[in-house]
Motif scaffolding. Sequence first.
Motif, PDB file in Angstrom:
ATOM      1  N   MET A 171      -6.032  -7.465  -5.159  1.00  0.00           N
ATOM      2  CA  MET A 171      -5.383  -7.314  -3.861  1.00  0.00           C
ATOM      3  C   MET A 171      -4.068  -8.083  -3.717  1.00  0.00           C
ATOM      4  N   PRO A 172      -3.866  -9.213  -4.426  1.00  0.00           N
ATOM      5  CA  PRO A 172      -2.552  -9.878  -4.328  1.00  0.00           C
ATOM      6  C   PRO A 172      -1.420  -9.113  -5.029  1.00  0.00           C
ATOM      7  N   LEU A 173      -1.730  -8.111  -5.825  1.00  0.00           N
ATOM      8  CA  LEU A 173      -0.700  -7.358  -6.541  1.00  0.00           C
ATOM      9  C   LEU A 173       0.116  -6.500  -5.577  1.00  0.00           C
ATOM     10  N   SER A 174       1.246  -6.021  -6.043  1.00  0.00           N
ATOM     11  CA  SER A 174       2.189  -5.274  -5.207  1.00  0.00           C
ATOM     12  C   SER A 174       1.590  -3.965  -4.703  1.00  0.00           C
ATOM     13  N   ASP A 175       1.892  -3.621  -3.443  1.00  0.00           N
ATOM     14  CA  ASP A 175       1.359  -2.406  -2.833  1.00  0.00           C
ATOM     15  C   ASP A 175       1.840  -1.134  -3.523  1.00  0.00           C
ATOM     16  N   ASP A 176       2.993  -1.177  -4.170  1.00  0.00           N
ATOM     17  CA  ASP A 176       3.525   0.058  -4.755  1.00  0.00           C
ATOM     18  C   ASP A 176       2.971   0.366  -6.146  1.00  0.00           C
ATOM     19  N   LEU A 177       2.098  -0.485  -6.654  1.00  0.00           N
ATOM     20  CA  LEU A 177       1.471  -0.202  -7.950  1.00  0.00           C
ATOM     21  C   LEU A 177       0.602   1.048  -7.848  1.00  0.00           C
ATOM     22  N   ILE A 178       0.600   1.853  -8.904  1.00  0.00           N
ATOM     23  CA  ILE A 178      -0.263   3.025  -8.953  1.00  0.00           C
ATOM     24  C   ILE A 178      -1.593   2.629  -9.578  1.00  0.00           C
ATOM     25  N   VAL A 179      -2.669   3.036  -8.927  1.00  0.00           N
ATOM     26  CA  VAL A 179      -4.027   2.751  -9.418  1.00  0.00           C
ATOM     27  C   VAL A 179      -4.470   3.906 -10.300  1.00  0.00           C
ATOM     28  N   TYR A 180      -4.837   3.576 -11.543  1.00  0.00           N
ATOM     29  CA  TYR A 180      -5.334   4.566 -12.500  1.00  0.00           C
ATOM     30  C   TYR A 180      -6.785   4.227 -12.846  1.00  0.00           C
ATOM     31  N   ASP A 185     -14.841 -11.372  -5.715  1.00  0.00           N
ATOM     32  CA  ASP A 185     -13.827 -12.358  -6.099  1.00  0.00           C
ATOM     33  C   ASP A 185     -12.710 -11.725  -6.923  1.00  0.00           C
ATOM     34  N   SER A 186     -13.063 -10.819  -7.837  1.00  0.00           N
ATOM     35  CA  SER A 186     -12.044 -10.179  -8.679  1.00  0.00           C
ATOM     36  C   SER A 186     -11.083  -9.353  -7.834  1.00  0.00           C
ATOM     37  N   LEU A 187     -11.629  -8.606  -6.899  1.00  0.00           N
ATOM     38  CA  LEU A 187     -10.784  -7.768  -6.055  1.00  0.00           C
ATOM     39  C   LEU A 187      -9.873  -8.620  -5.177  1.00  0.00           C
ATOM     40  N   ARG A 188     -10.443  -9.664  -4.571  1.00  0.00           N
ATOM     41  CA  ARG A 188      -9.643 -10.493  -3.655  1.00  0.00           C
ATOM     42  C   ARG A 188      -8.639 -11.376  -4.376  1.00  0.00           C
ATOM     43  N   THR A 194     -13.550  -1.019 -12.151  1.00  0.00           N
ATOM     44  CA  THR A 194     -13.407  -2.092 -11.168  1.00  0.00           C
ATOM     45  C   THR A 194     -12.990  -1.530  -9.822  1.00  0.00           C
ATOM     46  N   LEU A 195     -11.982  -0.652  -9.821  1.00  0.00           N
ATOM     47  CA  LEU A 195     -11.479  -0.061  -8.582  1.00  0.00           C
ATOM     48  C   LEU A 195     -11.284   1.433  -8.787  1.00  0.00           C
ATOM     49  N   PHE A 196     -11.936   2.220  -7.945  1.00  0.00           N
ATOM     50  CA  PHE A 196     -11.750   3.669  -7.926  1.00  0.00           C
ATOM     51  C   PHE A 196     -10.896   4.048  -6.724  1.00  0.00           C
ATOM     52  N   ILE A 197     -10.591   5.307  -6.611  1.00  0.00           N
ATOM     53  CA  ILE A 197      -9.917   5.786  -5.419  1.00  0.00           C
ATOM     54  C   ILE A 197     -10.990   6.022  -4.353  1.00  0.00           C
ATOM     55  N   LEU A 247      -1.832   1.210  -4.695  1.00  0.00           N
ATOM     56  CA  LEU A 247      -2.717   0.113  -4.309  1.00  0.00           C
ATOM     57  C   LEU A 247      -2.594  -0.159  -2.820  1.00  0.00           C
ATOM     58  N   GLY A 248      -1.380  -0.051  -2.277  1.00  0.00           N
ATOM     59  CA  GLY A 248      -1.182  -0.299  -0.854  1.00  0.00           C
ATOM     60  C   GLY A 248      -1.999   0.634   0.011  1.00  0.00           C
ATOM     61  N   HIS A 249      -2.050   1.909  -0.359  1.00  0.00           N
ATOM     62  CA  HIS A 249      -2.834   2.852   0.429  1.00  0.00           C
ATOM     63  C   HIS A 249      -4.316   2.563   0.300  1.00  0.00           C
ATOM     64  N   GLN A 250      -4.768   2.180  -0.899  1.00  0.00           N
ATOM     65  CA  GLN A 250      -6.171   1.830  -1.078  1.00  0.00           C
ATOM     66  C   GLN A 250      -6.560   0.613  -0.241  1.00  0.00           C
ATOM     67  N   LYS A 251      -5.651  -0.321  -0.082  1.00  0.00           N
ATOM     68  CA  LYS A 251      -5.937  -1.487   0.757  1.00  0.00           C
ATOM     69  C   LYS A 251      -6.201  -1.062   2.206  1.00  0.00           C
ATOM     70  N   LYS A 252      -5.606   0.054   2.615  1.00  0.00           N
ATOM     71  CA  LYS A 252      -5.771   0.530   3.988  1.00  0.00           C
ATOM     72  C   LYS A 252      -7.037   1.370   4.163  1.00  0.00           C
TER      73      LYS A 252
END
Length: 471
Positions: free
Chosen positions: A171-180, A164-167, A134-137, A201-206
């Motif tokens: 994306m509403p999840l906390s920025d400090d979560l680690i994406v695996y 829709d899934s991402l938005r 769903t989400l990569f780096i 996740l916060g850095h990926q949002k940027k």
Amino acid sequence: MKIEQIYTGCLAHAAYYIENNGEAAVFDPLREVHPYIDRAKEDNATIKYVFETHFHADFVSGHLDLSKKTGAEIVFGPSAKPGYPATIAEDGQVFEIGEYKIKVIHTPGHTMESTTYLLIDDQGKEHGIITGDTLFIGDVGRPDLAQHVISELTEEKLAGHLYDSLRNKIMPLSDDLIVYPNHGAGSACGKMMSTETTDTLGHQKKVNYALREDMTKEEFIDALLTGLTAPPGYFPQNVLMNIKGYDSLDEVMDRAIQPLLPDAFEVVATETDALMLDTRNAEDFTKGFIPNSINIGLEGSFAQWVGEMIPDVKQKILLIIYPGKEKEAITRLSRVGYDNTIGYLDMGFDAWKDAKKEFETSKRITANEFEKSYIKEKPLVFDIRKKSEYDSEHIIDAVNIPLNEINKHLAKFPKDKSFVLYCAGGYRSMIASSILKQRGWNQFVDVIGGFAEIAKTNVPKSEYICPTTML
């Protein structure tokens, strides 16, 4: 939180292992499951669950063997319909691993059953998300794979679901979560993945183009589908294996570990439709190989190129391999669903030569030799790298035919005059050479070291220069 990423570079694949209070879970395991079982034994833990983020296309998952060997419960997300016993979780359902919690977040888009798992530690803090494809780096999963299995699931529809899934879910999840994520750079499941294999996740949002906050759905779909190349042919076949089930790796190995002396190997090759796959390195292959064999070196992206170049996962295969590498080759073939290896040449190619059997050779030249030939004769040159590599920089007037498209364009290679092949580093050009030799071409050479070495010469090149990836 105790989580371990188990990364396999040749497939750019990441599985995950978590453990707490003697209970463990594995996410998206590879076909060979003993590493996960051994890891749990180190912790004196029982593998309680095998979580799958979706029905994978680029590899055959090890969930069935892992469940059979450990008793672990297989878990898929909502809407999955596997052909074997499994728990189909509900959106929002929570599973427990010791004092850890795993929350199911249904995130359709890459596929309809695609699911993200939110990891919650023993203090109740949300730690990270296992996102599958769903989400990569730096990227998101391609939305065009499911239509090869279910035609009405068009890439536009799935891209809309992914938006829709991402938005709404990610994306509403906390920025400090680690994406695996399930993959890194080199996987065909995305088009611009980072070499990093985790991030916040916060850095990926940027920085992730697909998570731009003001992006409309139409812009997202256009960005996602632009530049999307055709997926490897084995992808739909792997999806079906993951949905329907498959033979255990133990059974595959038992069938394949059949050492054949040269006479027996020759008989089997003659009397069956088996493909002779030589997995030695390019330098050894060029000095001598069995007629009609093809070369895909074990030391490179072996499984991916097998998947690209051998259309049918059910193809019978006979291996020519360095002694002692048989199990590794069979395992790596099985990771992408090629379960029909029927034997291998006992003691390798040396045994074939010692038996005075017929063999062929293939000619290679150095970049300096190519430079001299280019200046003197300006031969016909084929660049078999990906189009993106070719567009970055190439030899002037070179014809681009990517390796994975070579069988569609054989008519473009002349049989009545000589030509030169090159790739990035020499691995792919030997695959191409072996295929052309098998089909009757003889008046050609490939360049040792490929474009990486040609770039050091004075052969004229396109003006725009961008670093290429050596394979």
